[in-house]
Every structure is written in C-alpha cells, then in structure tokens.
Design a protein around this motif. Structure first.
Motif, PDB file in Angstrom:
ATOM      1  N   ASN A 457       0.847  -1.203   0.000  1.00 52.27           N
ATOM      2  CA  ASN A 457       0.000   0.000   0.000  1.00 52.27           C
ATOM      3  C   ASN A 457       0.880   1.251   0.000  1.00 52.27           C
ATOM      4  N   ASP A 458       1.366   1.613  -1.190  1.00 53.19           N
ATOM      5  CA  ASP A 458       2.252   2.758  -1.318  1.00 53.19           C
ATOM      6  C   ASP A 458       1.670   3.872  -2.186  1.00 53.19           C
ATOM      7  N   CYS A 459       0.457   3.706  -2.643  1.00 58.06           N
ATOM      8  CA  CYS A 459      -0.167   4.735  -3.488  1.00 58.06           C
ATOM      9  C   CYS A 459      -1.440   5.225  -2.798  1.00 58.06           C
ATOM     10  N   PRO A 460      -1.487   6.485  -2.437  1.00 56.93           N
ATOM     11  CA  PRO A 460      -2.731   7.005  -1.847  1.00 56.93           C
ATOM     12  C   PRO A 460      -3.793   7.198  -2.932  1.00 56.93           C
ATOM     13  N   PRO A 461      -5.050   7.207  -2.531  1.00 56.70           N
ATOM     14  CA  PRO A 461      -6.106   7.488  -3.524  1.00 56.70           C
ATOM     15  C   PRO A 461      -5.923   8.883  -4.115  1.00 56.70           C
ATOM     16  N   LYS A 462      -6.285   9.020  -5.372  1.00 61.27           N
ATOM     17  CA  LYS A 462      -6.166  10.301  -6.063  1.00 61.27           C
ATOM     18  C   LYS A 462      -7.530  10.709  -6.610  1.00 61.27           C
ATOM     19  N   PHE A 463      -7.928  11.942  -6.268  1.00 64.02           N
ATOM     20  CA  PHE A 463      -9.157  12.491  -6.823  1.00 64.02           C
ATOM     21  C   PHE A 463      -8.892  12.986  -8.243  1.00 64.02           C
ATOM     22  N   ASP A 464      -9.967  13.049  -9.021  1.00 66.60           N
ATOM     23  CA  ASP A 464      -9.836  13.622 -10.361  1.00 66.60           C
ATOM     24  C   ASP A 464      -9.425  15.083 -10.292  1.00 66.60           C
ATOM     25  N   GLU A 465      -9.910  15.778  -9.273  1.00 67.16           N
ATOM     26  CA  GLU A 465      -9.555  17.175  -9.057  1.00 67.16           C
ATOM     27  C   GLU A 465      -9.329  17.383  -7.570  1.00 67.16           C
ATOM     28  N   SER A 466      -8.476  18.352  -7.261  1.00 65.99           N
ATOM     29  CA  SER A 466      -8.231  18.649  -5.843  1.00 65.99           C
ATOM     30  C   SER A 466      -9.288  19.590  -5.278  1.00 65.99           C
ATOM     31  N   HIS A 467      -9.943  20.372  -6.151  1.00 67.18           N
ATOM     32  CA  HIS A 467     -11.003  21.281  -5.714  1.00 67.18           C
ATOM     33  C   HIS A 467     -12.216  21.076  -6.617  1.00 67.18           C
ATOM     34  N   TYR A 468     -13.354  20.933  -5.987  1.00 71.82           N
ATOM     35  CA  TYR A 468     -14.604  20.776  -6.709  1.00 71.82           C
ATOM     36  C   TYR A 468     -15.515  21.956  -6.360  1.00 71.82           C
ATOM     37  N   SER A 469     -16.219  22.431  -7.347  1.00 69.45           N
ATOM     38  CA  SER A 469     -17.184  23.507  -7.130  1.00 69.45           C
ATOM     39  C   SER A 469     -18.487  23.103  -7.816  1.00 69.45           C
ATOM     40  N   LYS A 470     -19.535  22.964  -7.009  1.00 67.48           N
ATOM     41  CA  LYS A 470     -20.820  22.531  -7.526  1.00 67.48           C
ATOM     42  C   LYS A 470     -21.901  23.515  -7.095  1.00 67.48           C
ATOM     43  N   MET A 471     -22.893  23.694  -7.965  1.00 63.78           N
ATOM     44  CA  MET A 471     -23.984  24.631  -7.690  1.00 63.78           C
ATOM     45  C   MET A 471     -25.256  23.835  -7.411  1.00 63.78           C
ATOM     46  N   VAL A 472     -25.922  24.200  -6.316  1.00 62.84           N
ATOM     47  CA  VAL A 472     -27.148  23.521  -5.897  1.00 62.84           C
ATOM     48  C   VAL A 472     -28.248  24.569  -5.783  1.00 62.84           C
ATOM     49  N   PRO A 473     -29.387  24.356  -6.419  1.00 67.49           N
ATOM     50  CA  PRO A 473     -30.493  25.318  -6.270  1.00 67.49           C
ATOM     51  C   PRO A 473     -31.061  25.237  -4.856  1.00 67.49           C
ATOM     52  N   GLU A 474     -31.446  26.390  -4.342  1.00 69.14           N
ATOM     53  CA  GLU A 474     -32.030  26.379  -3.007  1.00 69.14           C
ATOM     54  C   GLU A 474     -33.404  25.720  -3.039  1.00 69.14           C
ATOM     55  N   ASN A 475     -33.906  25.444  -1.847  1.00 66.89           N
ATOM     56  CA  ASN A 475     -35.195  24.772  -1.677  1.00 66.89           C
ATOM     57  C   ASN A 475     -35.169  23.355  -2.234  1.00 66.89           C
ATOM     58  N   ASN A 476     -33.967  22.787  -2.306  1.00 69.76           N
ATOM     59  CA  ASN A 476     -33.861  21.411  -2.762  1.00 69.76           C
ATOM     60  C   ASN A 476     -34.489  20.468  -1.737  1.00 69.76           C
TER      61      ASN A 476
END
Length: 820
Positions: A457-476
């Motif tokens: 176990n020498d490889c840590p998991p890798k995300f596709d991106e280090s920062h994600y930005s998502k938009m959610v409509p209110e009143n969901n």
C-alpha cells in the motif's frame, strides 16, 4: 621337492604409498581453497557396502546447528551430479545411508575415495560442504582376464630371457589390493615385478634354466595373485608353455614409448598412432604380430590394434570427463615366440561437448514491491563438466528487468534486485537465465522463471480534481444528490478499495454533517436538508478518500457548494407601513406642480441577483390619473396639475414586482389627501368605514377572551370547593383531638392596611374611548408635516383636546403634527 618362487613388492608399495600421500595433501589444500566461501564444512568416513539407513554422522551437532534450524531452514542435500548416496533426517539432524555405496564403482583405483554434497538452508541462505570418505573393504578377489596363458618358447632361448605375463586386477585399493604374485612350480622360471608410473605392475617370467624340448615338450605353471586384506583373497591363472625349436632373434620395437593425442568423441576407426617392431630373423620367424596386453578393461574397450600393421584405432566412446589419458602396452611377437613390449601413452584432448547445466537451489516466485535493492530472489547452481575454457561459464539475465546475477559461492549464483520495484508499473517479470561457456563454439543453456511483484500500500487514492465547485439550487429536497466524487487508487486488491469520509467542521455555527453527507462506498454527495440561499450562500468542506491498506493512505479534496438563488421570496414593503386600525395619508396641496414628490414606496427583496430587481407599477383607476410611480425607484409624483374635480381622498394601489421566473409581487395601498389644510382633510376622512378585516379580528378576540374567562371561573370554583372540603375535614380531625390549636397564616401574609390579604396596595385605572365601536387605544407617532393619522380612538385624550378644542371640538379624531 617343489619350490615356490615369491616376488615381494614391499618396496614398490612404499613408493606408491608415499606418492598417494602427497596427492592426498594436494587434494586437501585445493578443497580448502575452494570452500573459502562456504559457511561450514564437515567430513565423515564410512566403510563401503553399508546397509541402507546406516548412520553416517550427526550433521546438526558437527556443524553447531539446532535441529529446529534444519526444519525452519528447509535443509536439503544438493548433489551436483551422480546418485545421492546419503539422505538427511531433519527431525534428528543426522545423515544416513540412502543407497549402497560401492567404492570400486564410485572411484575405481582413485584414493582416497570420497564424494561431496552440499547442505543448503534458507532464510538466511547458508551453504555447508559435506565430504564423505569411503573406506575400502576387501570385498573383491584378484582376477586375471584369462583363465589360461599359452606360450611357445624355443628351446634355444638363453637363460635370463624374459616373458611378460598379464597382471591380475583387483578393484580394491591399499592393503586390499594385490600384494604379491607367486609362480608354481619354479624349476625353470622365476618372477620379476616392475612398478609402472601409473601405479600398475609389469610381470615378467625370467628363464632360469635352459629348456630341453627333448626332455619335456611342455610345462604347466600356476600364477597366483594374493591381496593383503582380511580375509585374504587370491586369483590364479594357468600358464601352458610349449617348447619349440630355436628362434634366435626377438622382435624389437622402434620406440620404447609412443605418445599420441586424440580428441574426445572421435568416431570409431579413427587412427591414433602406429607401433612398429623389427625382427632380424627371416621367414616365419621374421613375421611380427601386435597385440594390446596388460591394460584395463576400459582401455581395451576404447582402443584396438591391427595385428599386422600395428595401427591403433578408436573402437569406443572416448570421454575426456571420465579419463584424461590412457596407457597401452603393445606387445610385438614373432612366430618363434620372441616378444618385445612398448608403451603407448594417449592424451585425450577435451572438446566442448557438455552444455552448462542450471539447477535451481531456491526460488521466490513472489517479491514485495517495497523490497530494497539487493533482495535475493533465487539461488541456482551451474555445472559444466568440460575443462579449462570449455568449462568456464558466464551467467546473464535479459536486459529489460531490474535484476542482476551475483556470484556468491563457488559454483553458486544469486539473482538479486538491482533497483526498486513498482507493482503499479510492472506487476510481474519473466526472467531468462542464460549460461554459456567459453568453448568454441560456445554452448549455452537457458532457464525461464516468473517473478510476481506483490502489492504494498504505497499509493494514496487520487481524486480527479483537488477542488470541486458545484452549484445547488435552493429549496432542494433532502437527500438531493449533489454530485459524485471519484478517487482512484493504483494499488491492487484490498489496498485499492477506496472509502469516502466527510471531515467534520462548522459552517456558520452549524456542523457540516447536518448540511451534506457522503456515501462511503460510492462517493455520492447528498444534501441532508433543504438549503436557503438567504441564510447561507456557499460553504466549503473536505472529503477524505482512504484506502483499506495497512497502514491506510488517504487524500483530501475540497468541495465548494454554491447555493443557487431561487425566486422564493416576494418583495417586502418597508414604507409606507400598512397598519390594521389606522389610516396613513400623504397630503398633497392643490397647488402642487407637475412632478411633485408625494411619497416614495420603499421595498426590498431578500433574494439576490435578478430575483431581487424590483419594479413599481401603479394600478390606474381613472382615465386621467393624477399620479405616477417611478418604475425603478418607487417615487410617486404628480403627472399633472390638481384640479377641482380631483377628489380629496385618493387611494393608490402600487404593485411591487421582482424580476424572477416566475415573478413575485406585493401590493401596497397609499392614501393621498389632496387638500391645502388639515380641516379639509379631517372632514373627508371622518366617516371612513372601518375595515372589515379589523372587525373580524375584534370578534375573534372577544370570543377567545370569553372562553378564557369561563375556563378560569370554572377552575377557581373547583379549587375553592376543594379547599373548603379539605378544611372541613381538618377541623373535624382537630375537634376530636386533644392537641393545641396553632393558628395558620399563609406565607407572606400581611395585614398592613387592616383589611384584606394583599401585601401591597394595587391601583387600577380604567380608560374608555368615546367611540363605542373600539375597546383599545392607539397612539400614532408623528410621521412628517404632510403625514396625517386619522383614527377615532384617541378623541378623549386630554392633551389633544387642549391643543385642538378651539377648531375641532366637534371631531373625535386625534391629529398629531410633528414639527421638523
């Protein structure tokens, strides 16, 4: 009386023993030089022909090893070539006979006779050299190749003439070998024995007394060969001598010693050399024939001689690895019985006819990827039976692998890692071991092994991106799936299994776990509750991806959730304030010019962006409107001059609408009084009918108050009755008892005023309005010079009456004017 002639060979045996002693010392020194890289060595001596299972020695004790070390190290015997005569008992640490050992079959005449093998242990690898010397026993009798020897001797042969005889052969060595020869009877002949350089003996029968054919045409002798072993063994051959007429010249060899070379594996019929002998006699006594005499069985099977020409040819398979040279005794004989003997020494020239042999000693098919350089993967042995350069080997591996070969022990090679391994790049290697000798042409052999790289176990998991930005409509809706995170792990198996975890933190004083959640298996981020843009516009949190390795590795991604505003809030009117019981009117003088600012409708929308853009519209009630409202600023202005036809009381309905989809709106009623003085305004608004909504609310509150009062009355009645009954029971008990009566005073009881039980004096004031339609009083704070508050509830206020009794005594309306 028959005499026995005995030829002693003690002197020759002493010289032979001295030569063998020097040879043993040389072999011992060479063995020590070869074993410098061996961890340890042991030497045993056992007699030949021992039964299977016989004890050879305690190898564990002699090498200073524990029996458990033999078991854990998987100790085993490695034999380079030939059968395995000895077996290892790991549990007892002993060496026992596995197969019957025949010293003569193993070593022939070579002394000392021994065989060697290696004992190898793993984890760590240790090599021990064990030598077992086989002690000869007298288990073979001397034997002659023929049972009878026929000789023809001329009667004219002078005394002292020599006749060679074939020596006997005894496979045993040392004292068990042939020690003496005896010739019976010994009237005419005696024996002379000569030692040869190769360790053999040359026997000649010497004529002591002349032969007389006329007296005795033939003689029969017995040659006895005896060894020195216990018990003594012997072998015999009969010699028949036929006495011939005189032949006074014997054949003479042109050379006493012939030397020749022949390559191994030479085909049968290859001419090695030619022996020549001359006889001065003529006729049949001058004809010479050739024969090979006094040689070993192996030499007789390898070579043959032409009896006429003396040419020596190959007749068998010549193997340099079995014997490097051969010595032949060639006898030339004429028809008169005269002989001469010469030596032929044949040197075998080595050919590169043996392929190097690879034998795996130890192999690890799996190696961890974090193994450091120099980790041992395999140990193998290489053996080439050829000699000199033909037996020198070179080992190599295919060049596309991070492994190399090191020579650790004599004849042993180790495959070790040359660099760090990475299973994620290459998960297995196919190694090809190539061993080639230095002969011409070179011979080589190959060995293929497969080595798998085990995952670490020498490889840590890798995300596709280090920062994600998502938009959610209110009143969901709660449980709304925001998006799916994905992290990959280059490891394998359990080490690549990724789980997702939400790092706890606070967002605006609220735990982030109360806002969102993440599925540990799929990485789906879900909203826990409905979002309100007006409360929180965005928030950030961290999600950890952790694998299932040991120790686990992890990586963190930052997720930013942006709340998308929805048009869920209608505009809110801040001014003018809408009240339920009073009317607020803006006063506009009749002399107002066009564009006169009457008032300004102030509204806000808690939404943002386009949803918060407000527009103002005036609902037109007449064809010629007197007022208009600004579309963007909400300012109500006059659009024409005031005329006498315009009513004093103007009711304007202003709609405030946002720019959302769909749009939301709010409506505000603005009362405008078109007058130049307050009396005019007040007379217009006196009979203003109260709103129906106010009356409905008043009725509701009256019914509610009646219900509450009724409930309190019934409750108090029940409590009073209960207290009365309780006191009556207590008085009955005290009346029938002899105990003194102690008066009881309620807590905080005070009779300060002399009457009642209240500890303070309470003053109550009752105020009523002149208008019987209302039961409360409302005071409107002053707004501005042009603001008129019209309400019939404040007509009895003495302050207002004092200020306005002269002009408005007939009105029950309170007018408050604040001077700015």
């Amino acid at each position: 009386m028959e005499r026995i002639i005995s030829a002693g060979i003690s002197g020759s045996m002493m010289r032979t023993a001295a030569l063998r002693g020097r040879w043993r010392a040389l072999v011992f020194i060479l063995c020590l030089a070869e074993l410098r890289s061996v961890t340890g060595q042991a030497r045993y001596s056992i007699p030949e022909e021992q039964a299977e299972g016989s004890l050879v020695g305690n190898i564990a004790k002699d090498l200073g090893l524990d029996v458990t070390r033999l078991v854990s190290g998987k100790a085993r015997i490695i034999v380079k070539e030939g059968p395995q005569y000895v077996d290892l008992n790991r549990d007892k640490g002993t060496l026992v006979i596995k197969e019957r050992v025949d010293r003569e079959e193993l070593c022939g005449k070579t002394t000392p006779c021994s065989f060697s093998f290696d004992v190898i242990l793993e984890n760590p690898i240790q090599l021990y050299r064990v030598t077992v010397e086989i002690v000869d026993i007298n288990d073979n009798s001397p034997s002659f190749t023929k049972n009878e020897i026929n000789l023809e001797i001329l009667e004219s042969v002078a005394s002292g003439s020599r006749f060679s005889l074939e020596s006997a052969d005894d496979p045993d060595v040392g004292i068990n070998d042939i020690q003496k020869y005896t010739l019976k009877p010994s009237d005419h002949f005696k024996l002379e024995i000569k030692n040869q350089p190769d360790g053999g003996t040359f026997i000649e029968m010497v004529l002591q007394m002349p032969l007389d054919r006329e007296k005795e045409e033939s003689h029969t002798l017995v040659l006895v060969a005896s060894d020195g072993g216990e018990p003594h063994r012997s072998g015999t051959v009969r010699i028949h001598i036929t006495v011939l007429d005189a032949n006074d010249n014997a054949p003479v060899c042109s050379q006493s010693v012939y030397k020749a070379d022949v390559r191994e594996n030479s085909p049968a019929g290859t001419l090695v050399t030619t022996v020549q002998a001359h006889d001065a006699d003529s006729g049949q006594y001058g004809d010479v024939t050739y024969s090979i005499a006094h040689v070993t069985k192996d030499a007789k099977n390898l070579f043959e001689i032409d009896i006429k020409s003396g040419g020596i040819k190959v007749s068998g398979n010549i193997d340099y690895e079995k014997s490097k040279s051969h010595q032949l005794n060639v006898q030339s004989r004429d028809h008169g019985g005269h002989t001469d003997t010469c030596k032929v020494i044949i040197q075998i020239v080595d050919e590169n006819d043996n392929i190097p042999m690879i034998q795996m000693m130890s192999l690890s098919n799996t190696i961890a990827e974090d193994s450091p350089p120099g980790t041992t993967v395999a140990v193998f042995n290489v053996n080439d039976k050829d000699a000199d350069v033909n037996g020198m080997v070179k080992c190599s591996l295919n060049s596309d692998v991070p492994f190399k070969i090191e020579s650790s022990l004599s004849g042993y090679y180790t495959i070790v890692t040359e660099d760090f391994l990475d299973r994620e790049s290459i998960s297995e290697y196919n190694l090809t071991i190539t061993v080639s000798d230095q002969g011409s042409p070179p011979l080589s052999s190959h060995k293929h092994i497969n080595v798998k790289v085990s995952d670490v176990n020498d490889c840590p998991p890798k995300f596709d991106e280090s920062h994600y930005s998502k938009m959610v409509p209110e009143n969901n809706s709660p449980g709304f799936s925001v998006f799916t995170l994905s992290a990959s792990d280059a490891d394998w198996g359990q080490n690549s299994r990724v789980s997702y975890f939400l790092e706890e933190k606070e967002v605006n004083g609220v735990a982030v776990s109360s806002l969102v959640s993440v599925n540990s298996e799929s990485g789906v981020v879900q909203a826990v509750r409905s979002f309100d843009y007006e409360q929180i516009k965005w928030f950030e949190f961290n999600i950890t991806a952790r694998d299932a390795g040991s120790p686990p590795l992890s990586s963190v991604a930052t997720v930013k959730i942006l709340i998308q505003d929805q048009n869920d809030n209608p505009p809110q009117v801040l001014y003018p304030v809408q009240t339920g019981g009073s009317l607020v009117a803006e006063m506009v003088p009749r002399s107002a010019d066009v564009g006169y600012l009457v008032t300004k409708v102030v509204a806000v929308d808690v939404d943002s962006g386009q949803n918060a853009w407000l527009s103002y519209k005036l609902q037109r009630a007449t064809d010629r409107p007197l007022f208009e409202v600004g579309l963007q600023n909400g300012e109500i202005r006059t659009v024409r001059q005031v005329t006498d036809k315009d009513a004093v009381k103007q009711r304007l309905s202003v709609t405030v609408e946002d720019n959302g989809q769909p749009s939301r709106s709010a409506t505000v009623i603005v009362n405008v009084a078109v007058a130049d003085s307050f009396p005019e305004v007040m007379s217009e608004f006196t009979d203003f009918t109260q709103d129906k909504e106010y009356n409905d609310n008043l009725t509701f509150y009256l019914v509610l108050a009646l219900a509450v009062v009724s409930f309190l009355f019934i409750t108090c009645l029940v409590v009073i009755i209960s207290v009365k009954i309780y006191r009556w029971r207590q008085s009955r008990v005290l009346y029938h008892s002899n105990l003194p009566v102690i008066p009881y005073y309620p807590p905080r009881y005070s009779d300060t005023l002399g009457t009642g039980t209240l500890q303070h004096v309470y003053n109550y004031e009752v105020c009523r309005t002149t208008d019987s339609r209302k039961s409360d009083m409302k005071f409107m704070p002053p707004m501005s010079d042009s603001l008129v508050s019209v309400d019939g509830a404040d007509a009895d206020d003495p302050r207002v009456e004092k200020d306005m009794s002269g002009n408005f005594s007939q009105m029950s309306t309170l007018v408050s004017v604040k001077k700015l």
